[in-house]
Write a protein that holds these residues in place. Structure first.
Motif, PDB file in Angstrom:
ATOM      1  N   PRO A 140       0.816  -1.226   0.000  1.00 18.74           N
ATOM      2  CA  PRO A 140       0.000   0.000   0.000  1.00 18.74           C
ATOM      3  C   PRO A 140       0.847   1.272   0.000  1.00 18.74           C
ATOM      4  CG  PRO A 140      -0.737  -1.546   1.695  1.00 18.74           C
ATOM      5  CD  PRO A 140       0.576  -2.039   1.204  1.00 18.74           C
ATOM      6  N   HIS A 141       2.123   1.182   0.407  1.00 21.75           N
ATOM      7  CA  HIS A 141       2.991   2.358   0.473  1.00 21.75           C
ATOM      8  C   HIS A 141       4.213   2.133  -0.437  1.00 21.75           C
ATOM      9  CE1 HIS A 141       0.892   4.253   3.888  1.00 21.75           C
ATOM     10  NE2 HIS A 141       0.657   2.992   4.270  1.00 21.75           N
ATOM     11  N   PRO A 142       4.095   2.225  -1.748  1.00 18.06           N
ATOM     12  CA  PRO A 142       5.238   2.016  -2.644  1.00 18.06           C
ATOM     13  C   PRO A 142       6.260   3.143  -2.502  1.00 18.06           C
ATOM     14  CG  PRO A 142       3.371   2.799  -3.886  1.00 18.06           C
ATOM     15  CD  PRO A 142       2.874   2.558  -2.491  1.00 18.06           C
ATOM     16  N   ASP A 143       7.523   2.788  -2.663  1.00 14.72           N
ATOM     17  CA  ASP A 143       8.561   3.818  -2.604  1.00 14.72           C
ATOM     18  C   ASP A 143       8.701   4.474  -3.976  1.00 14.72           C
ATOM     19  OD1 ASP A 143       9.828   1.933  -4.155  1.00 14.72           O
ATOM     20  OD2 ASP A 143      11.110   1.194  -2.518  1.00 14.72           O
ATOM     21  N   GLU A 144       9.628   5.389  -4.070  1.00 15.34           N
ATOM     22  CA  GLU A 144       9.777   6.169  -5.302  1.00 15.34           C
ATOM     23  C   GLU A 144      10.179   5.282  -6.481  1.00 15.34           C
ATOM     24  OE1 GLU A 144      12.155  10.139  -6.901  1.00 15.34           O
ATOM     25  OE2 GLU A 144      12.424   9.416  -4.843  1.00 15.34           O
ATOM     26  N   LYS A 145      11.025   4.281  -6.214  1.00 15.09           N
ATOM     27  CA  LYS A 145      11.471   3.392  -7.297  1.00 15.09           C
ATOM     28  C   LYS A 145      10.301   2.586  -7.842  1.00 15.09           C
ATOM     29  CE  LYS A 145      14.805  -0.299  -8.273  1.00 15.09           C
ATOM     30  NZ  LYS A 145      15.890  -1.155  -7.706  1.00 15.09           N
ATOM     31  N   GLN A 146       9.438   2.086  -6.927  1.00 15.90           N
ATOM     32  CA  GLN A 146       8.280   1.308  -7.372  1.00 15.90           C
ATOM     33  C   GLN A 146       7.283   2.189  -8.144  1.00 15.90           C
ATOM     34  OE1 GLN A 146       7.400  -0.095  -3.398  1.00 15.90           O
ATOM     35  NE2 GLN A 146       7.769  -2.234  -4.018  1.00 15.90           N
ATOM     36  N   ARG A 147       7.097   3.412  -7.677  1.00 14.02           N
ATOM     37  CA  ARG A 147       6.190   4.315  -8.392  1.00 14.02           C
ATOM     38  C   ARG A 147       6.707   4.630  -9.788  1.00 14.02           C
ATOM     39  NH1 ARG A 147       6.000   7.047  -3.309  1.00 14.02           N
ATOM     40  NH2 ARG A 147       7.316   8.721  -4.148  1.00 14.02           N
ATOM     41  N   LEU A 148       8.067   4.756  -9.926  1.00 14.75           N
ATOM     42  CA  LEU A 148       8.671   5.040 -11.229  1.00 14.75           C
ATOM     43  C   LEU A 148       8.464   3.869 -12.192  1.00 14.75           C
ATOM     44  CD1 LEU A 148       9.968   7.613 -11.855  1.00 14.75           C
ATOM     45  CD2 LEU A 148      12.108   6.812 -11.216  1.00 14.75           C
ATOM     46  N   HIS A 149       8.603   2.672 -11.649  1.00 19.30           N
ATOM     47  CA  HIS A 149       8.405   1.479 -12.462  1.00 19.30           C
ATOM     48  C   HIS A 149       6.948   1.387 -12.947  1.00 19.30           C
ATOM     49  CE1 HIS A 149       8.849  -2.625 -13.894  1.00 19.30           C
ATOM     50  NE2 HIS A 149       7.788  -2.969 -13.152  1.00 19.30           N
ATOM     51  N   LEU A 150       5.989   1.691 -12.031  1.00 17.36           N
ATOM     52  CA  LEU A 150       4.579   1.657 -12.416  1.00 17.36           C
ATOM     53  C   LEU A 150       4.247   2.716 -13.460  1.00 17.36           C
ATOM     54  CD1 LEU A 150       2.696   1.041  -9.043  1.00 17.36           C
ATOM     55  CD2 LEU A 150       2.680  -0.431 -11.055  1.00 17.36           C
ATOM     56  N   SER A 151       4.852   3.885 -13.334  1.00 18.48           N
ATOM     57  CA  SER A 151       4.554   4.955 -14.287  1.00 18.48           C
ATOM     58  C   SER A 151       5.011   4.588 -15.694  1.00 18.48           C
ATOM     59  CB  SER A 151       5.206   6.260 -13.831  1.00 18.48           C
ATOM     60  OG  SER A 151       6.624   6.168 -13.907  1.00 18.48           O
ATOM     61  N   ARG A 152       6.195   3.949 -15.796  1.00 16.88           N
ATOM     62  CA  ARG A 152       6.657   3.532 -17.119  1.00 16.88           C
ATOM     63  C   ARG A 152       5.790   2.395 -17.672  1.00 16.88           C
ATOM     64  NH1 ARG A 152      11.848   4.241 -14.686  1.00 16.88           N
ATOM     65  NH2 ARG A 152      11.941   2.008 -14.255  1.00 16.88           N
ATOM     66  N   GLU A 153       5.396   1.485 -16.774  1.00 19.11           N
ATOM     67  CA  GLU A 153       4.605   0.337 -17.209  1.00 19.11           C
ATOM     68  C   GLU A 153       3.203   0.737 -17.673  1.00 19.11           C
ATOM     69  OE1 GLU A 153       2.685  -3.738 -15.265  1.00 19.11           O
ATOM     70  OE2 GLU A 153       4.314  -2.679 -14.220  1.00 19.11           O
ATOM     71  N   LEU A 154       2.596   1.696 -16.953  1.00 14.85           N
ATOM     72  CA  LEU A 154       1.202   2.065 -17.241  1.00 14.85           C
ATOM     73  C   LEU A 154       1.072   3.325 -18.081  1.00 14.85           C
ATOM     74  CD1 LEU A 154      -0.356   1.397 -13.712  1.00 14.85           C
ATOM     75  CD2 LEU A 154      -0.317  -0.122 -15.696  1.00 14.85           C
ATOM     76  N   GLY A 155       2.172   4.002 -18.340  1.00 13.46           N
ATOM     77  CA  GLY A 155       2.108   5.234 -19.125  1.00 13.46           C
ATOM     78  C   GLY A 155       1.513   6.390 -18.352  1.00 13.46           C
ATOM     79  N   LEU A 156       1.702   6.423 -17.037  1.00 15.96           N
ATOM     80  CA  LEU A 156       1.192   7.490 -16.185  1.00 15.96           C
ATOM     81  C   LEU A 156       2.347   8.243 -15.559  1.00 15.96           C
ATOM     82  CD1 LEU A 156      -1.646   5.539 -14.323  1.00 15.96           C
ATOM     83  CD2 LEU A 156      -1.925   7.134 -16.233  1.00 15.96           C
ATOM     84  N   ALA A 157       2.089   9.484 -15.184  1.00 17.83           N
ATOM     85  CA  ALA A 157       3.116  10.283 -14.530  1.00 17.83           C
ATOM     86  C   ALA A 157       3.319   9.785 -13.102  1.00 17.83           C
ATOM     87  CB  ALA A 157       2.720  11.760 -14.515  1.00 17.83           C
ATOM     88  N   PRO A 158       4.533   9.858 -12.554  1.00 15.87           N
ATOM     89  CA  PRO A 158       4.768   9.454 -11.153  1.00 15.87           C
ATOM     90  C   PRO A 158       3.869  10.186 -10.175  1.00 15.87           C
ATOM     91  CG  PRO A 158       6.848   9.769 -12.301  1.00 15.87           C
ATOM     92  CD  PRO A 158       5.798  10.260 -13.241  1.00 15.87           C
ATOM     93  N   ARG A 159       3.555  11.440 -10.495  1.00 18.12           N
ATOM     94  CA  ARG A 159       2.681  12.217  -9.598  1.00 18.12           C
ATOM     95  C   ARG A 159       1.285  11.609  -9.547  1.00 18.12           C
ATOM     96  NH1 ARG A 159       3.028  17.450  -7.751  1.00 18.12           N
ATOM     97  NH2 ARG A 159       1.070  18.499  -7.289  1.00 18.12           N
TER      98      ARG A 159
END
Length: 701
Positions: free
Chosen positions: A44-63
């Motif tokens: 439930p609390h992803p760190d910055e690295k995990q959020r960056l990976h999700l943003s590239r995977e889903l095409g969404l901004a880290p914000r």
């Protein structure tokens, strides 16, 4: 300055930037949400690295990834809190039921050694508490006795018991308006002898509830909440619960008892009594007052009584069970007592101990519900309880220009141990005597009166040289007239709360004669006239016809010298009348009012100095009043009986049917200590009111 055209005009940089930001907002796709949800379950609390990976995977901004997880955590927290609240509420209800069951079981426990209730720890502490309270009270009694002995010369215990005052006879003296036409011996009317008011304040309750426990208050809250839910459904549901029917060319709502029992099953209801009759009615209309102001008035017993002087004889707040949210009305719950009346000595009042609960439904919408509350601790009170209020009340909805739409429901059970008087049987059995239409008609008229009180431009007429057209003078005169009407209603009411002692009861001509404090005699009776109510009202309102019924004026013609309109109907007004042959210093203050369910004409003699005081805007509360007058109601002929619903008699509107006219007089008697009251005095009152009845009937034949 040039303006761009509607289609291709130029935009400022700020508008363009705002437009671009709005365009960037979009909804996530189903695949994106599914991937985010699966990640949320793992972490439930992803760190910055995990959020960056999700943003590239889903095409969404880290914000966007960061905000989605924040919102999801907030949503989950709210869901957990709601689930915890539901579980706690269920546990609380379970514990409350267990406590009630334990409390009932303890009542039946018997000690095997002495045959009485067992001595528990609570009983021991209660016993100790009573001993301490007794010791404290004894100390207080000794202290008060020592103080009293200094002034009386002996202890209180040595004083003789107080004997009740036995009223023997008081020589009746009656005077006509303007000191003319004496009826019986005695001095002329002296208003200086009168107190400012002729009825008592709020009386002692016929039943004093015991001290309420927290468990009792919790039970009351549950009863009020359930009653509010039932009221809202009664207010908002039409067929099959409410059926439309015509009576006297006027549509009314009839409650279907079968549909009601199906919609609101009550498995623990009281056993059915064949003498119990159900009255149910619903009506709606528009009043000149906003919803919040109406809710505040309904939650204040004093304002409630002032708003319905012809309907409510006594109202008292017993205890505040729950205060409103932030000190307001919403959520306020009160235990109250009220006594409702029909202005006639032939109709008994109805008493209710009930819960009144107010709730704000939404912005600009308020609801107030009343439901009877029975006191299970006191078995001696239940047999005398003949009026029971099922969930009843009002819904107030704001409309433009400060108006409100009011929907009113009255639903009561009445036990008729004796038949109502034959004159009022149709009116009572139809439900109109205490029904929603009469409540609403009175509310509309009184709200309109309050509106006219605040308006400074409504027409007035003043031939006295006073300042009655000024706002303060008008308000003072209307306040004086309102007190006059309230005192008149108290003199007619059969309420035990107004300390009127009955002298003769109902005698051969049907006149009830009562006395208050040996100062004022009140006589009241009701007659039937085969004339529509509005015709009877116009007869009493017309000053040219006054000599036909005002026997105290000895045929003196009166002239209207001042007038204040307090309603849109021309019959709603306050007048100052002067007898052409009487003293110039003695005037008549009169208020007349009419609505769809009845009318009033109330008057009393007032000296010129008192009128000038009121017209100048000074406080009129000290001005003595001795009001007389007439209450006019439709006779209820043609209404359906025993259908379990209130009807809307349209006698006032359509001019059909007969009238029930109550005549009430208040007469000053000598207040000297040596004066005595004898039966000749009562006979004089009977002869006087009998003469008025004869002249009224002669005018309509």
């Amino acid at each position: 300055m040039e303006y761009g055209s509607g289609g291709g005009g130029s935009q400022s940089p700020r508008e363009q930037d705002s437009h671009e930001r709005r365009k960037r907002y979009h909804r996530h796709t189903a695949n994106q949400i599914q991937r985010l949800e699966s990640m949320f379950k793992e972490c439930p609390h992803p760190d910055e690295k995990q959020r960056l990976h999700l943003s590239r995977e889903l095409g969404l901004a880290p914000r966007q990834i960061k905000f989605w997880f924040q919102n999801r955590r907030t949503q989950m927290k709210a869901q957990h809190e709601r689930a915890d609240n539901c579980a706690l509420r269920a546990d609380n209800d379970k514990i409350r039921c267990e406590n009630i069951a334990i409390r009932e079981a303890l009542k039946n426990v018997i000690c095997p050694s002495c045959g009485g209730p067992p001595l528990t720890d609570d009983s021991y502490y209660d016993d100790q508490k009573l001993r301490l309270e007794n010791a404290h009270l004894k100390e207080e009694l000794d202290r008060v006795s020592s103080i009293a002995a200094k002034y009386i010369g002996r202890p209180i215990s040595q004083l003789p018991p107080i004997q009740p005052i036995l009223m023997s006879s008081l020589d009746l003296s009656m005077a006509s308006f303007g000191n003319q036409g004496m009826v019986g011996p005695g001095p002329s009317l002296n208003l200086d002898l009168l107190p400012a008011g002729t009825s008592s304040s709020v009386p002692n309750l016929p039943y004093h509830p015991p001290c309420l426990l927290d468990m009792d208050k919790s039970l009351m809250s549950d009863i009020a909440s359930n009653a509010m839910e039932e009221l809202l459904r009664l207010l908002q549901t039409n067929e099959p619960l409410w059926l439309r029917s015509k009576s006297n060319a006027h549509e009314r709502d009839i409650l279907s008892c079968e549909a009601y029992e199906r919609m609101f099953p009550k498995p623990n209801s009281r056993p059915k009594n064949p003498n119990v009759r159900v009255e149910a009615s619903r009506d709606s209309g528009v009043v000149f007052m906003n919803s919040l102001a109406l809710a505040e008035i309904f939650m204040d017993p004093n304002k409630w009584t002032e708003l319905f002087p012809t309907f409510v004889s006594v109202a008292k707040r017993i205890q505040v069970i729950s205060s409103g949210v932030m000190g307001g009305c919403s959520g306020s719950l009160q235990l109250m007592y009220e006594e409702l009346q029909v202005l006639s000595p032939l109709v008994s009042t109805r008493e209710f101990y009930f819960l009144r609960y107010c709730q704000q439904i939404e912005q600009g919408t308020w609801a107030v519900v009343d439901v009877s509350y029975d006191f299970p601790q006191d078995s001696h009170f239940a047999p005398e309880f003949r009026s029971h209020r099922r969930p009843s009340g009002c819904l107030f909805q704001d409309m433009p220009n400060g108006h409100s739409k009011v929907t009113w429901v009255e639903h009561v059970e009445i036990e008729d141990k004796t038949l109502p008087h034959r004159l009022y049987r149709n009116l009572i059995y139809s439900g109109m005597a205490f029904g929603a239409e009469r409540w609403l008609a009175t509310l509309q008229r009184m709200c309109e009166r309050l509106t006219y009180l605040m308006v400074t431009s409504n027409p007035t007429r003043d031939n006295l040289g006073g300042v009655i057209s000024s706002p303060v003078g008008k308000r003072s005169m209307m306040k004086l007239a309102q007190r006059m009407v309230t005192n008149f209603c108290a003199s007619v009411s059969t309420s035990s709360g107004h300390r009127w002692t009955t002298l003769s009861g109902l005698n051969e001509i049907g006149v009830r004669v009562t006395v208050q404090n040996g100062v004022v005699l009140s006589a009241a009776t009701t007659i039937w006239l085969p004339t529509p109510p509005h015709t009877v009202f116009n007869f009493f309102k017309d000053e040219r016809k006054r000599p036909q019924w005002d026997v105290l004026s000895n045929g003196d013609v009166v002239q209207e010298v001042a007038r204040i309109a307090n309603g849109s109907h021309p019959g709603n007004s306050i007048s100052v009348l002067r007898g052409l042959q009487s003293s110039e210093n003695m005037l008549i203050l009169q208020e007349s009012c009419i609505d769809s369910c009845g009318s009033l004409v109330v008057y009393c003699p007032v000296d010129l100095a008192s009128i000038n005081i009121a017209m100048s805007g000074e406080d009129p509360s000290h001005i003595p009043l001795l009001p007389n007058g007439f209450s006019i109601l439709p006779d209820g002929q043609g209404e359906q009986e025993g259908d379990g619903a209130s009807t809307s008699s349209n006698s006032i509107r359509s001019g059909s049917g007969g009238s029930l006219v109550t005549i009430a007089l208040q007469i000053l008697v000598s207040s000297l200590p040596s004066a005595k009251l004898n039966m000749d005095s009562v006979a004089n009152v009977n002869n006087l009111i009998g003469s008025i009845i004869h002249q009224i009937k002669a005018s309509f034949t």
